[in-house]
Design an enzyme around this catalytic site. Structure first.
Site, short mmCIF file in Angstrom:
data_model
loop_
_atom_site.label_atom_id
_atom_site.label_comp_id
_atom_site.label_asym_id
_atom_site.label_seq_id
_atom_site.Cartn_x
_atom_site.Cartn_y
_atom_site.Cartn_z
N GLU A 221 0.88 -1.17 0.00
CA GLU A 221 0.00 0.00 0.00
C GLU A 221 0.92 1.21 0.00
OE1 GLU A 221 -3.19 -0.17 -0.24
OE2 GLU A 221 -3.74 -2.17 0.44
N CYS B 125 -2.30 9.44 2.54
CA CYS B 125 -2.03 8.84 1.22
C CYS B 125 -3.14 9.20 0.24
CB CYS B 125 -1.88 7.34 1.34
SG CYS B 125 -3.29 6.53 2.10
P1 NAD Z 1 8.50 4.82 4.69
O1 NAD Z 1 8.53 4.02 3.44
O2 NAD Z 1 9.63 5.73 4.97
O3 NAD Z 1 8.39 3.87 5.97
C1 NAD Z 1 7.33 2.95 6.12
C2 NAD Z 1 7.77 1.84 7.06
O4 NAD Z 1 8.80 1.08 6.45
C3 NAD Z 1 8.34 2.32 8.39
O5 NAD Z 1 7.89 1.47 9.43
C4 NAD Z 1 9.86 2.17 8.19
O6 NAD Z 1 10.57 1.98 9.38
C5 NAD Z 1 9.89 0.92 7.33
N1 NAD Z 1 11.12 0.77 6.52
C6 NAD Z 1 11.95 1.73 6.04
N2 NAD Z 1 12.94 1.17 5.32
C7 NAD Z 1 12.72 -0.18 5.32
C8 NAD Z 1 13.38 -1.30 4.75
N3 NAD Z 1 14.48 -1.16 4.00
N4 NAD Z 1 12.88 -2.53 4.95
C9 NAD Z 1 11.76 -2.70 5.68
N5 NAD Z 1 11.09 -1.68 6.27
C10 NAD Z 1 11.56 -0.43 6.09
O7 NAD Z 1 7.12 5.62 4.67
P2 NAD Z 1 6.59 6.67 5.75
O8 NAD Z 1 7.31 7.97 5.57
O9 NAD Z 1 6.54 6.06 7.09
O10 NAD Z 1 5.07 6.83 5.28
C11 NAD Z 1 4.63 7.76 4.34
C12 NAD Z 1 4.34 7.08 3.01
O11 NAD Z 1 3.38 6.04 3.20
C13 NAD Z 1 3.71 8.01 2.01
O12 NAD Z 1 4.29 7.79 0.75
C14 NAD Z 1 2.24 7.61 2.00
O13 NAD Z 1 1.55 7.90 0.81
C15 NAD Z 1 2.36 6.14 2.22
N6 NAD Z 1 1.10 5.61 2.73
C16 NAD Z 1 0.35 4.82 1.93
C17 NAD Z 1 -0.87 4.35 2.38
C18 NAD Z 1 -1.75 3.48 1.54
O14 NAD Z 1 -2.67 2.90 2.08
N7 NAD Z 1 -1.52 3.36 0.24
C19 NAD Z 1 -1.31 4.69 3.66
C20 NAD Z 1 -0.50 5.50 4.44
C21 NAD Z 1 0.71 5.96 3.98
#
Ligand code: NAD
Length: 515
Positions: A234, A268
């Protein structure tokens, strides 16, 4: 030992320091979850639903306390924490309490082909085993909670790695679920950063549900591909809002302002691009300016606040760079456009930009902040083309007084969800599938499609005549070939005579000698 710090983004106050779970701790949590999952699956869906009901009861009782915890760690107004997080989770639980038993039970699969009519088919839904969940900070309760309850009700164990910015909310979820009766090893939170998430990804999980940015999502998809780990992704969005020439300007402008600034634009499904028919453009802008200027920016815990702070400095810099790029290329700032340093380090004024173009970052990359960029269009055709001119495809909205026209356009927009005359709210509809196309992701959450993601679909085929050899087994020859031609004609020829002739030719097939 790596540490993460949970901070109140409104005040900068340190709420707690936590140690990141080390790789061996993540592996141990997954191992214990795997060992406990069988018994959890064994108790049956009705008893798991009873646990979910208890979770629902406790969450309803503690709604205000949980909403305040969300507001404290993520910055959003308490009212938003109640409507877009607590209420969403309560309703997701309601959907599962009402429907999980029916949706998870075996389903008969009748056969149409006469050759296999004597067999009985069934669809069986079995849990994956251990589901890993990695979640973001922007909806720190509703995202991991809705994903967790659906995985649990299907009989999986869950290990959750929440965002490093909102671990405390995830720990609240853990204590609520444990108190409701989920065994501790069946649901475990492992707090930590990206490296902790990577450890979970590389552990013995059977499925991964990841919500976060496109960049991390692509890295995860590549690693999951190596071992064919099934994943739901997502990811980010750049949702367009199309205001057609017959739209109600007052209603549509209120929707745009709320859709762009809810959760300080860190949603999002935010309205990230707004396209307005040239005829309404100036009136729409005027209404948006008035409404944007009335918004009260402040601390989320202050009940009068409409828009809270942003989560961290990095997110603010992205917003600043997109606004700066737009202004340099000719956009007009109609409201906001700067930080609000007097309130704290992470506050940015709700910002309205006019005359933007698709050459600007603000219309191409996810901004994820309180900015509403507005652009004019001349025809429905052009509006659809602009909406689809994006690497993202999470959701979109069309605004019109003519429902049929709205639906016609909605079908042409490349997105997981298209709303006619609403924005953002689709996430709160527990029956509706949530997920994107293009770079916005793979797979679906919520509703029966979200439940389908949490089970392995098994086809169970039982032959009702075990003493009879199948006609298609060995014993080939010229007469068998003729019989099969006859059988095919009997089933598929268009004319009745041809079909009857086919039946006569096929009769011998059951009496022939076989190996
Ligand atoms: P992010 O990708 O930076 O982090 C998301 C999660 O992934 C965090 O828990 C982080 O610690 C973890 N993570 C980071 N690097 C990783 C790796 N290499 N391996 C495994 N896990 C890792 O995103 P964010 O800044 O926390 O969230 C914002 C983003 O999320 C925005 O782009 C937003 O649009 C998206 N989002 C999407 C939805 C949806 O339903 N489509 C919902 C909410 C947020």
């Amino acid at each position: 030992m790596r540490k993460i710090v949970s901070v109140n983004p409104a005040t900068g106050e340190i709420l707690r320091e936590l140690e990141c779970a080390a790789e061996n701790e993540v592996l141990a949590a997954v191992g214990r979850a795997g060992a406990a999952q069988g018994a959890w699956a064994e108790i049956g869906v009705r008893r798991r639903i009873a646990v979910l009901r208890e979770f629902q009861r406790r969450l309803q009782e503690r709604k205000s306390e949980i909403a305040e915890a969300i507001s404290r760690e993520a910055g959003k107004p308490v009212a938003e924490a109640l409507t877009t997080e607590v209420l969403v989770v309560l309703d997701a639980a309601r959907f599962l309490v009402e429907n999980a038993h029916r949706l998870l039970r075996d389903e008969p699969l009748p056969h149409g082909n006469l050759a296999t009519k004597l067999k009985s088919g069934r669809l069986v839904r079995a849990p994956h085993g251990v589901v890993g969940i990695i979640s973001p900070w922007n909806y720190p309760f509703s995202i991991p909670a809705t994903e967790t309850v659906v995985a649990l009700v299907a009989g999986n164990a869950v290990v959750l790695k929440p965002s490093e910015f909102t671990s405390l909310v995830a720990l609240e979820l853990e204590s609520l679920l444990h108190a409701a009766g989920v065994p501790p090893d069946v649901f475990r939170v492992v707090v930590g950063d990206g490296a902790t998430g990577a450890a979970l990804l590389h552990s013995e999980i059977d499925k991964l549900v990841f919500t976060g940015s496109v960049a991390t999502g692509k890295r995860i998809a590549a690693a999951a591909g190596e071992r064919l780990l099934p994943v739901v992704l997502e990811l980010g969005g750049k949702d367009p809002m199309l205001v057609l020439d017959d739209a109600d300007v007052d209603v549509a402008s209120s929707a745009a302002v709320w859709g762009a600034f809810v959760n300080a634009g860190q949603t999002c499904l935010s309205v990230e691009r707004c396209y307005v028919h040239r005829r309404l453009y100036e009136a729409f802008l005027k209404a948006c300016v008035e409404k944007t200027k009335k918004l009260r920016v402040g601390h989320g815990l202050d009940r009068e606040t409409d828009v809270g702070p942003m989560i961290h400095e990095r997110q603010l810099r992205t917003v600043e760079s997109h606004v700066e790029d737009a202004v340099t290329r000719g956009a007009r700032v109609m409201a906001g456009g700067c930080r609000l340093a007097e309130l704290g380090k992470h506050f940015y004024t709700p910002t309205l930009l006019a005359d933007v173009t698709h050459e600007m970052l603000i219309m191409r990359e996810e901004t994820f902040g309180p900015v509403l960029p507005v652009m004019a269009f001349h025809s429905d055709e052009e509006a659809v083309r602009l909406a689809n001119d994006s690497e993202y495809g999470l959701a979109a909205s069309v605004w019109t007084r003519d429902r049929e026209r709205g639906e016609r356009l909605a079908r042409r927009i490349q997105a997981g969800t298209v709303m006619v005359n609403d924005v953002v709210s689709c996430y709160g509809i527990s029956e509706a599938p949530h997920g994107g196309v293009k770079s916005s992701g793979v797979g679906r959450a919520h509703g029966r499609f979200g439940l389908d993601e949490m089970v392995r679909l098994k086809y169970l085929d039982v032959d009702r005549m075990p003493g009879i050899k199948k006609v298609w087994w060995y014993g080939y020859g010229a007469s068998f070939t003729r019989q099969m031609e006859g059988f095919i004609d009997f089933q598929f020829a268009r004319g009745l005579t041809e079909r009857l002739r086919g039946a006569l030719r096929a009769v011998g097939v059951v009496r022939r000698k076989q190996l």
